[in-house]
Design a protein around this motif. Structure first.
Motif, PDB file in Angstrom:
ATOM      1  N   UNK A 267       0.631  -1.576  -0.020  1.00 27.17           N
ATOM      2  CA  UNK A 267       0.239   0.224   0.273  1.00 27.17           C
ATOM      3  C   UNK A 267       0.718   1.099   0.370  1.00 27.17           C
ATOM      4  N   UNK A 268       2.378   1.245  -0.409  1.00 27.42           N
ATOM      5  CA  UNK A 268       2.559   1.939  -0.211  1.00 27.42           C
ATOM      6  C   UNK A 268       3.557   2.248   0.877  1.00 27.42           C
TER       7      UNK A 268
ATOM      8  N   UNK B 261      -1.679   4.368  -5.484  1.00 29.80           N
ATOM      9  CA  UNK B 261      -1.885   5.833  -4.344  1.00 29.80           C
ATOM     10  C   UNK B 261      -1.680   5.751  -3.082  1.00 29.80           C
ATOM     11  N   UNK B 262      -0.987   6.824  -2.411  1.00 20.64           N
ATOM     12  CA  UNK B 262      -1.564   6.246  -0.993  1.00 20.64           C
ATOM     13  C   UNK B 262      -2.203   6.816  -0.512  1.00 20.64           C
ATOM     14  N   UNK B 263      -3.523   6.142   0.863  1.00 21.70           N
ATOM     15  CA  UNK B 263      -5.059   6.567   1.233  1.00 21.70           C
ATOM     16  C   UNK B 263      -4.489   7.470   2.247  1.00 21.70           C
ATOM     17  N   UNK B 264      -5.571   8.193   2.445  1.00 20.84           N
ATOM     18  CA  UNK B 264      -5.687   9.065   3.171  1.00 20.84           C
ATOM     19  C   UNK B 264      -5.276   8.444   4.662  1.00 20.84           C
TER      20      UNK B 264
ATOM     21  N   UNK C 124       5.901  10.281  -4.429  1.00 20.68           N
ATOM     22  CA  UNK C 124       4.628  10.246  -6.053  1.00 20.68           C
ATOM     23  C   UNK C 124       3.596   9.919  -4.807  1.00 20.68           C
ATOM     24  N   UNK C 125       2.701  10.349  -4.371  1.00 21.43           N
ATOM     25  CA  UNK C 125       1.735  10.034  -3.767  1.00 21.43           C
ATOM     26  C   UNK C 125       0.686   9.603  -4.312  1.00 21.43           C
ATOM     27  N   UNK C 126       0.194  10.043  -5.207  1.00 21.09           N
ATOM     28  CA  UNK C 126      -1.084  10.170  -6.208  1.00 21.09           C
ATOM     29  C   UNK C 126       0.218   9.377  -7.389  1.00 21.09           C
TER      30      UNK C 126
ATOM     31  N   UNK D 109      -7.598  12.639  -2.902  1.00 17.55           N
ATOM     32  CA  UNK D 109      -7.497  13.046  -1.583  1.00 17.55           C
ATOM     33  C   UNK D 109      -6.128  14.272  -1.417  1.00 17.55           C
ATOM     34  N   UNK D 110      -6.717  14.833  -0.343  1.00 22.16           N
ATOM     35  CA  UNK D 110      -5.725  16.627  -0.318  1.00 22.16           C
ATOM     36  C   UNK D 110      -3.939  15.789  -0.617  1.00 22.16           C
ATOM     37  N   UNK D 111      -3.131  16.371  -0.763  1.00 26.24           N
ATOM     38  CA  UNK D 111      -1.886  16.485  -1.688  1.00 26.24           C
ATOM     39  C   UNK D 111      -1.396  16.652   0.409  1.00 26.24           C
ATOM     40  N   UNK D 112      -0.515  16.108   0.332  1.00 23.21           N
ATOM     41  CA  UNK D 112       0.065  16.053   2.008  1.00 23.21           C
ATOM     42  C   UNK D 112       0.536  17.480   2.294  1.00 23.21           C
ATOM     43  N   UNK D 113       0.664  18.182   1.504  1.00 26.44           N
ATOM     44  CA  UNK D 113       0.351  19.731   1.710  1.00 26.44           C
ATOM     45  C   UNK D 113      -0.152  20.212   1.904  1.00 26.44           C
ATOM     46  N   UNK D 114      -0.895  19.539   1.299  1.00 28.59           N
ATOM     47  CA  UNK D 114      -2.266  20.810   2.305  1.00 28.59           C
ATOM     48  C   UNK D 114      -2.381  20.838   3.538  1.00 28.59           C
TER      49      UNK D 114
END
Ligand code: PMP
Length: 405
Positions: free
Chosen positions: A147-148, A184-187, A174-176, A220-225
């Motif tokens: 799952x990343x 894709x890394x989940x929430x 690269x989460x997406x 999913x929101x970016x990590x930066x969000x």
């Protein structure tokens, strides 16, 4: 001069990319290239860009030197693009770059010293590995549990590197729809990785060129969000045109200041023409509609590839369905090596990238990357049929020798 004295130690880190070498072969007539990750020809709004570039070139300033940080109007528009990923940012913290690739180069120059460790996913983007290597930085891959990235795996990798006396400069992710894995890394994982990095004081560099190309599922929101300390890299290569070479970095103010100095030292400034054209495109054209059309186009190509793989691939070949982006990461049947199989595949008229390109230590030969972004759907099916034949032959050499056809 002794030829061994001519080159810097750092230049030892410059290596030919497996993908670049493949481009020439893959471009041969008759070869279906599933290798490169280029946007579809139909995805490039060439008429609109030709008009805008023509208009902009005739305006005062566009053909002059520009600023190192990038055109203020473009940086404002980049903030509206990032808002689509849940990011609220100030244009002062954005640095325009020559593609996300240069952003990666500048960020590495500013944050890492030769000999430092950078953590990356398993597998990781080949272009990032090339940049890290060129800077004399060691890559350590964080094991993927399917799952990343996970918080414990990141913490363990940092512990181990620090025990080895290494400074860990940052975690590159690269989460997406990662290149090449499609993961894709989940929430929950996003929150876990952010919390872990916060706790252990590890900088995150988030690279998100494919984020807006989600083909299914909820964004999913970016990590930066969620964390303003994250250094975020973006690009217009996949949603507009790679030939414009416009990307960016969003970073905390003190990092941004260094990135601007590094950009000026490297190149004085970026193309004013390209920057103003992109800003004009974003301000005056329905760019969100263009992105929606791209999602449909790539959805169809992904479906075509998934359908062909399910019908044609021999048993033992496995893949996960990427929720977006350009890539599928195939696990090969036992005993099949992607590198050794490639010449045969080219002979059969199909190109792919062996998994070895995506690991700093050259492992990954049991996987290969295929991309559905560039070939037309009909060519995708032909390419997968050829690939399936070659994989079958490599998986069952005995049987193929006994029953020639
Ligand atoms: N990051 C990733 C994950 C990529 O796949 C790419 C392009 N293949 C880049 C960065 C660089 O993109 P560009 O320089 O064209 O913006």
């Amino acid at each position: 001069m002794d030829p061994t004295d001519r080159f810097s130690n750092r230049s030892q880190g410059l290596r030919a990319s497996e993908i670049r070498a493949l481009f020439a072969v893959a471009a041969r007539p008759g070869v279906v290239s599933l290798a490169g990750g280029m946007p579809a020809a139909d995805a490039l709004p060439s008429q609109v860009l030709a008009r805008i570039l023509g208009e902009v070139a005739a305006e005062p300033g566009a053909l002059q030197y520009a600023t190192g940080q990038g055109a203020p109007g473009l940086r404002e528009m980049i903030c509206t693009v990032m808002a689509e990923e849940g990011i609220s940012a100030d244009a002062d913290d954005v640095v325009v770059t020559t593609g996300a690739q240069q952003a990666l180069d500048l960020v590495t120059a500013v944050l890492a010293d030769p000999g430092d460790v950078v953590l990356a996913e398993s597998p990781a983007y080949v272009g990032a590995l090339a940049t890290f290597s060129a800077h004399g930085v060691h890559v350590r891959h964080v094991p993927d549990d399917g799952a990343g990235l996970s918080g414990p795996a990141v913490a363990e990798a940092v512990d181990r590197a620090r025990r080895d006396g290494r400074r860990v400069a940052f975690l590159y992710t690269v989460p997406n729809f990662a290149n090449p894995s499609g993961v894709t890394l989940d929430a929950a994982r996003r929150a876990e990785v952010l919390a872990t990095c916060d706790r252990i004081g590890l900088q995150i560099v988030e690279d998100n060129p494919y984020g807006l190309l989600r083909l299914e599922g909820e964004p999913l929101p970016a990590l930066r969000a969620a964390h303003s300390g994250v250094v975020y890299l973006g690009s217009f290569s996949k949603i507009l045109a790679p030939g414009l070479r416009v990307g960016w970095a969003l970073a905390p103010a003190e990092v941004t200041a260094k990135l601007v100095l590094a950009a000026e030292a490297a190149m004085l400034c970026h193309s004013g023409l390209a920057q103003i054209a992109v800003a004009r495109y974003l301000a005056n054209e329905p760019w969100i509609d263009h992105v929606k059309a791209l999602r449909e186009l790539y959805w169809e190509r992904r479906q075509t590839m998934l359908g062909a793989l399910s019908t044609l691939m021999p048993r033992g070949t496995r893949w996960r369905v990427p929720e977006g982006g350009f890539f599928l990461w195939l696990a090969l049947p036992d005993g099949v090596g992607a590198k050794a199989m490639l010449p045969r595949a080219i002979q059969e008229g199909v190109a792919y990238v062996p998994g070895t390109g995506f690991f700093a230590d050259g492992s990954g030969d049991d996987h290969l990357r295929v991309s559905y972004s560039y070939p037309e759907p009909a060519a995708i099916t032909i390419g997968v049929r050829r690939l399936a034949r070659v994989v079958k032959e490599a998986a069952e050499p005995e049987r193929n020798r006994r029953t020639p056809s």
